[in-house]
Design a protein around this motif. Structure first.
Motif, PDB file in Angstrom:
ATOM      1  N   ILE A  84      26.350  56.978  64.247  1.00 34.06           N
ATOM      2  CA  ILE A  84      25.848  58.228  63.761  1.00 34.06           C
ATOM      3  C   ILE A  84      24.328  58.445  64.321  1.00 34.06           C
ATOM      4  CG2 ILE A  84      25.349  59.679  61.852  1.00 34.06           C
ATOM      5  CD1 ILE A  84      27.535  58.530  60.161  1.00 34.06           C
ATOM      6  N   LYS A  85      23.714  57.282  64.269  1.00 34.69           N
ATOM      7  CA  LYS A  85      22.280  57.507  64.660  1.00 34.69           C
ATOM      8  C   LYS A  85      22.112  57.838  66.197  1.00 34.69           C
ATOM      9  CE  LYS A  85      18.094  54.699  64.774  1.00 34.69           C
ATOM     10  NZ  LYS A  85      17.428  53.319  64.729  1.00 34.69           N
ATOM     11  N   GLU A  86      23.042  57.004  66.788  1.00 38.56           N
ATOM     12  CA  GLU A  86      23.235  57.315  68.508  1.00 38.56           C
ATOM     13  C   GLU A  86      23.460  58.873  68.591  1.00 38.56           C
ATOM     14  OE1 GLU A  86      26.074  56.016  72.091  1.00 38.56           O
ATOM     15  OE2 GLU A  86      25.734  54.771  70.264  1.00 38.56           O
ATOM     16  N   LEU A  87      24.483  59.334  67.956  1.00 39.29           N
ATOM     17  CA  LEU A  87      25.064  60.527  68.383  1.00 39.29           C
ATOM     18  C   LEU A  87      24.017  61.672  67.901  1.00 39.29           C
ATOM     19  CD1 LEU A  87      28.897  60.573  67.132  1.00 39.29           C
ATOM     20  CD2 LEU A  87      27.752  60.753  69.352  1.00 39.29           C
ATOM     21  N   LYS A  88      23.212  61.487  66.757  1.00 39.90           N
ATOM     22  CA  LYS A  88      22.080  62.251  66.558  1.00 39.90           C
ATOM     23  C   LYS A  88      20.955  62.441  67.635  1.00 39.90           C
ATOM     24  CE  LYS A  88      22.424  62.320  61.279  1.00 39.90           C
ATOM     25  NZ  LYS A  88      21.887  61.994  60.080  1.00 39.90           N
ATOM     26  N   GLN A  89      20.673  61.435  68.207  1.00 34.15           N
ATOM     27  CA  GLN A  89      19.596  61.128  69.167  1.00 34.15           C
ATOM     28  C   GLN A  89      20.114  61.985  70.349  1.00 34.15           C
ATOM     29  OE1 GLN A  89      19.018  57.126  69.411  1.00 34.15           O
ATOM     30  NE2 GLN A  89      17.586  56.635  67.868  1.00 34.15           N
ATOM     31  N   GLN A  90      21.242  61.645  70.754  1.00 31.51           N
ATOM     32  CA  GLN A  90      21.936  62.458  71.982  1.00 31.51           C
ATOM     33  C   GLN A  90      21.885  63.916  71.699  1.00 31.51           C
ATOM     34  OE1 GLN A  90      25.549  60.223  72.345  1.00 31.51           O
ATOM     35  NE2 GLN A  90      24.741  59.334  74.263  1.00 31.51           N
ATOM     36  N   THR A  91      22.505  64.409  70.559  1.00 35.01           N
ATOM     37  CA  THR A  91      22.333  65.798  70.057  1.00 35.01           C
ATOM     38  C   THR A  91      20.981  66.558  70.210  1.00 35.01           C
ATOM     39  OG1 THR A  91      24.214  65.322  68.892  1.00 35.01           O
ATOM     40  CG2 THR A  91      23.052  67.461  68.416  1.00 35.01           C
ATOM     41  N   GLN A  92      19.833  65.867  69.680  1.00 27.99           N
ATOM     42  CA  GLN A  92      18.715  66.249  69.863  1.00 27.99           C
ATOM     43  C   GLN A  92      17.958  66.446  71.004  1.00 27.99           C
ATOM     44  OE1 GLN A  92      17.317  67.959  67.128  1.00 27.99           O
ATOM     45  NE2 GLN A  92      19.155  67.113  65.930  1.00 27.99           N
ATOM     46  N   ALA A  93      18.305  65.596  71.978  1.00 30.58           N
ATOM     47  CA  ALA A  93      17.912  65.682  73.493  1.00 30.58           C
ATOM     48  C   ALA A  93      18.670  66.317  74.303  1.00 30.58           C
ATOM     49  CB  ALA A  93      17.810  64.060  73.691  1.00 30.58           C
ATOM     50  N   HIS A  94      19.799  66.971  73.840  1.00 26.17           N
ATOM     51  CA  HIS A  94      20.743  67.827  74.551  1.00 26.17           C
ATOM     52  C   HIS A  94      21.302  67.007  75.550  1.00 26.17           C
ATOM     53  CE1 HIS A  94      22.647  71.377  75.111  1.00 26.17           C
ATOM     54  NE2 HIS A  94      21.782  72.015  75.795  1.00 26.17           N
ATOM     55  N   GLN A  95      21.802  65.709  75.115  1.00 27.01           N
ATOM     56  CA  GLN A  95      22.323  64.873  76.151  1.00 27.01           C
ATOM     57  C   GLN A  95      23.887  64.601  75.913  1.00 27.01           C
ATOM     58  OE1 GLN A  95      19.501  61.620  76.230  1.00 27.01           O
ATOM     59  NE2 GLN A  95      18.194  62.527  77.313  1.00 27.01           N
ATOM     60  N   LEU A  96      24.718  65.305  75.141  1.00 26.77           N
ATOM     61  CA  LEU A  96      25.995  64.942  74.765  1.00 26.77           C
ATOM     62  C   LEU A  96      26.700  65.248  75.848  1.00 26.77           C
ATOM     63  CD1 LEU A  96      26.194  66.260  71.242  1.00 26.77           C
ATOM     64  CD2 LEU A  96      26.382  63.976  71.945  1.00 26.77           C
ATOM     65  N   ARG A  97      27.832  64.404  76.107  1.00 18.55           N
ATOM     66  CA  ARG A  97      28.724  64.788  77.248  1.00 18.55           C
ATOM     67  C   ARG A  97      29.958  65.460  76.744  1.00 18.55           C
ATOM     68  NH1 ARG A  97      27.894  59.393  77.331  1.00 18.55           N
ATOM     69  NH2 ARG A  97      30.125  58.864  76.490  1.00 18.55           N
ATOM     70  N   ALA A  98      30.679  66.301  77.559  1.00 18.48           N
ATOM     71  CA  ALA A  98      31.643  67.084  77.261  1.00 18.48           C
ATOM     72  C   ALA A  98      32.544  66.488  76.417  1.00 18.48           C
ATOM     73  CB  ALA A  98      32.098  67.689  78.421  1.00 18.48           C
ATOM     74  N   GLU A  99      33.014  65.173  76.945  1.00 24.48           N
ATOM     75  CA  GLU A  99      34.295  64.468  76.211  1.00 24.48           C
ATOM     76  C   GLU A  99      34.055  63.828  74.845  1.00 24.48           C
ATOM     77  OE1 GLU A  99      32.200  61.660  79.246  1.00 24.48           O
ATOM     78  OE2 GLU A  99      32.620  63.715  79.211  1.00 24.48           O
ATOM     79  N   GLN A 100      32.382  64.088  74.472  1.00 23.21           N
ATOM     80  CA  GLN A 100      32.213  63.295  73.310  1.00 23.21           C
ATOM     81  C   GLN A 100      32.194  64.700  72.129  1.00 23.21           C
ATOM     82  OE1 GLN A 100      27.904  62.225  74.750  1.00 23.21           O
ATOM     83  NE2 GLN A 100      28.320  60.714  73.280  1.00 23.21           N
ATOM     84  N   LEU A 101      32.555  65.795  72.484  1.00 22.43           N
ATOM     85  CA  LEU A 101      32.823  66.967  71.575  1.00 22.43           C
ATOM     86  C   LEU A 101      34.272  67.452  71.557  1.00 22.43           C
ATOM     87  CD1 LEU A 101      29.740  68.986  73.163  1.00 22.43           C
ATOM     88  CD2 LEU A 101      29.893  67.879  71.091  1.00 22.43           C
ATOM     89  N   GLN A 102      35.260  66.621  71.758  1.00 21.52           N
ATOM     90  CA  GLN A 102      36.440  66.932  71.791  1.00 21.52           C
ATOM     91  C   GLN A 102      37.320  65.833  71.035  1.00 21.52           C
ATOM     92  OE1 GLN A 102      37.331  67.052  76.170  1.00 21.52           O
ATOM     93  NE2 GLN A 102      36.360  68.729  76.494  1.00 21.52           N
ATOM     94  N   GLY A 103      38.518  66.416  70.505  1.00 19.87           N
ATOM     95  CA  GLY A 103      39.372  65.506  69.810  1.00 19.87           C
ATOM     96  C   GLY A 103      39.398  65.296  68.382  1.00 19.87           C
ATOM     97  N   ALA A 104      38.280  65.762  67.858  1.00 21.26           N
ATOM     98  CA  ALA A 104      38.163  65.673  66.279  1.00 21.26           C
ATOM     99  C   ALA A 104      39.328  65.747  65.446  1.00 21.26           C
ATOM    100  CB  ALA A 104      36.742  66.219  65.905  1.00 21.26           C
ATOM    101  N   THR A 105      39.784  65.107  64.452  1.00 18.49           N
ATOM    102  CA  THR A 105      40.986  65.467  63.745  1.00 18.49           C
ATOM    103  C   THR A 105      40.515  66.000  62.505  1.00 18.49           C
ATOM    104  OG1 THR A 105      41.221  63.040  63.005  1.00 18.49           O
ATOM    105  CG2 THR A 105      42.541  63.863  64.956  1.00 18.49           C
ATOM    106  N   ILE A 106      39.252  65.702  61.804  1.00 14.59           N
ATOM    107  CA  ILE A 106      38.861  65.985  60.519  1.00 14.59           C
ATOM    108  C   ILE A 106      37.172  66.017  60.599  1.00 14.59           C
ATOM    109  CG2 ILE A 106      38.893  63.503  59.492  1.00 14.59           C
ATOM    110  CD1 ILE A 106      39.400  65.129  56.877  1.00 14.59           C
ATOM    111  N   THR A 107      36.511  66.689  59.989  1.00 10.47           N
ATOM    112  CA  THR A 107      34.819  66.933  60.413  1.00 10.47           C
ATOM    113  C   THR A 107      34.439  66.803  58.966  1.00 10.47           C
ATOM    114  OG1 THR A 107      35.343  68.287  62.189  1.00 10.47           O
ATOM    115  CG2 THR A 107      33.200  68.302  60.877  1.00 10.47           C
ATOM    116  N   VAL A 108      33.113  66.147  59.143  1.00 12.33           N
ATOM    117  CA  VAL A 108      32.075  66.069  57.957  1.00 12.33           C
ATOM    118  C   VAL A 108      30.745  66.793  58.376  1.00 12.33           C
ATOM    119  CG1 VAL A 108      30.624  64.473  56.709  1.00 12.33           C
ATOM    120  CG2 VAL A 108      32.871  63.905  56.974  1.00 12.33           C
ATOM    121  N   SER A 109      30.522  67.662  57.437  1.00 10.00           N
ATOM    122  CA  SER A 109      29.026  68.332  57.543  1.00 10.00           C
ATOM    123  C   SER A 109      28.197  67.922  56.349  1.00 10.00           C
ATOM    124  CB  SER A 109      29.418  70.031  57.359  1.00 10.00           C
ATOM    125  OG  SER A 109      28.281  70.639  57.542  1.00 10.00           O
TER     126      SER A 109
END
Length: 361
Positions: A250-275
């Motif tokens: 989670i910490k890693e994904l937050k850092q990548q999101t804020q830096a706008h460095q997420l790859r396309a494949e990291q945004l695909q395939g969710a089966t359920i989500t938490v907000s």
């Protein structure tokens, strides 16, 4: 003269927003030199020169939304000869030019549709109403509207589709947790969600063409807000990770999101989500289910509540507000309620009884 069009961007992307032009008109450019940058719903993409060329004109301004196949700029190759026969100043070179010449006074005239049906007083009143509306609009619009682009445009489109498709229902509840600190709550809730999905497997599914696809593993989407918009990166097979691994991911994904460095494949395939919207404000909400998923869990703002024990003592407990949205086309109210009940039961279990080992699958 040649025209360069926006190429196929892949991954189902059909449009992009012009971010910046790096080349000016009448500039010689070598093959591979970056000419411009465009932003898709996934990332910012640089577009290089397809060959050695002489850049003539950009056809799309910055912030323009362009479709795949739309013309971006014109150019000629270094082998092309320059035509030195400019059109006559008095002759139109296009249909548009002809229309402009034929209607040189159109911009100074005001027309009212169907004016022959109305008398002079009615026409005058209509013109006054139009002028008053125009003045009011100019007064109230003190700022230029901002065009939605990139991730924000994608969010708008996906949310519109979800609102039009999903039979959204949300149930709310709260749970007392025997913990003095709110730190690590998200990881605990995720562990409870894993247990709830195992107990109610239909919540970890996709609804596609009236078919429910139940997944063996839980690929968890984590909604993360950023200056660039809302992103939902995915933790694949989260049910096979330990609490520590989940927390680090989670910490890693937050850092990548804020830096706008997420790859396309990291945004695909969710089966359920938490907000985890409660980190900002709000105890309860109605999170939107994003098809083909059928459920999303919202975590509200934590707070402390004083309760009276059987011995007459006052005890302060940490409370987690929960909002569970589901697609009523795929799940019944009872199935959703059982999911939430299991989650509450797991969160109420004393920490000493929980295992930090990797879950068995």
């Amino acid at each position: 003269m040649k025209t360069f069009s926006l190429p196929d961007l892949g991954e189902g992307l059909h449009e992009a927003t012009v971010v910046e032009w790096y080349i000016t008109n009448a500039q010689a450019v070598s093959q591979g030199t970056v000419i411009m940058a465009v932003e898709t719903a996934k990332a910012i993409v640089d577009i290089p020169a397809p060959e050695d060329l002489f850049f003539i004109e950009a056809l799309c301004p910055t912030n323009a939304l362009v479709k795949v196949g739309a013309a971006l700029f014109t150019y000629r190759t270094t082998e092309d000869k320059i035509e030195r026969h400019p059109p006559s100043a008095t002759t139109s070179v296009s249909v548009v030019g002809s229309l402009v010449e034929a209607n040189t006074t159109a911009s100074t005239q005001h027309f009212i549709l169907g004016k022959d049906r109305f008398n002079t007083d009615e026409q005058r009143q209509a013109q006054q109403n139009l002028s008053a509306s125009t003045r009011l609009l100019s007064i109230s619009s003190d700022r230029q509207p901002q065009q939605l682009t990139g991730a924000r445009l994608s969010m708008s489109q996906h949310m519109t589709h979800a609102q039009q498709t999903v039979a959204l229902v949300t149930i709310f509840d709260e749970v007392y947790v025997k913990q003095s600190s709110p730190q690590g709550i998200l990881t605990q809730v995720i562990n409870g969600l894993i247990a709830s999905c195992r107990q109610s497997p239909l919540t970890n599914a996709w609804l596609i063409d009236n078919s429910l696809i139940v997944h063996e593993h839980i690929h968890l989407g984590i909604a993360i807000d950023s200056p660039h918009g809302l992103f939902v990166p995915v933790i694949p097979k989260v049910d096979t990770l330990s609490e520590r691994q989940i927390s680090e991911k989670i910490k890693e994904l937050k850092q990548q999101t804020q830096a706008h460095q997420l790859r396309a494949e990291q945004l695909q395939g969710a089966t359920i989500t938490v907000s985890n919207f409660g980190v900002f404000a709000g105890r309860f909400a109605t999170p939107m289910v994003m098809p083909p998923q059928v459920a999303i869990l919202g975590i509200g703002r934590l707070y402390r509540h004083n309760t009276l024990t059987n011995k007459g003592d006052i005890k302060t407990r940490l409370v987690i507000p929960l909002s569970f949205s589901f697609d009523h086309r795929a799940l019944t109210g009872g199935e959703a309620a059982k999911f939430l009940a299991t989650l509450i039961e797991k969160l109420q279990t004393p920490l000493s009884r929980r295992s930090n080992k990797k879950p068995q699958v």
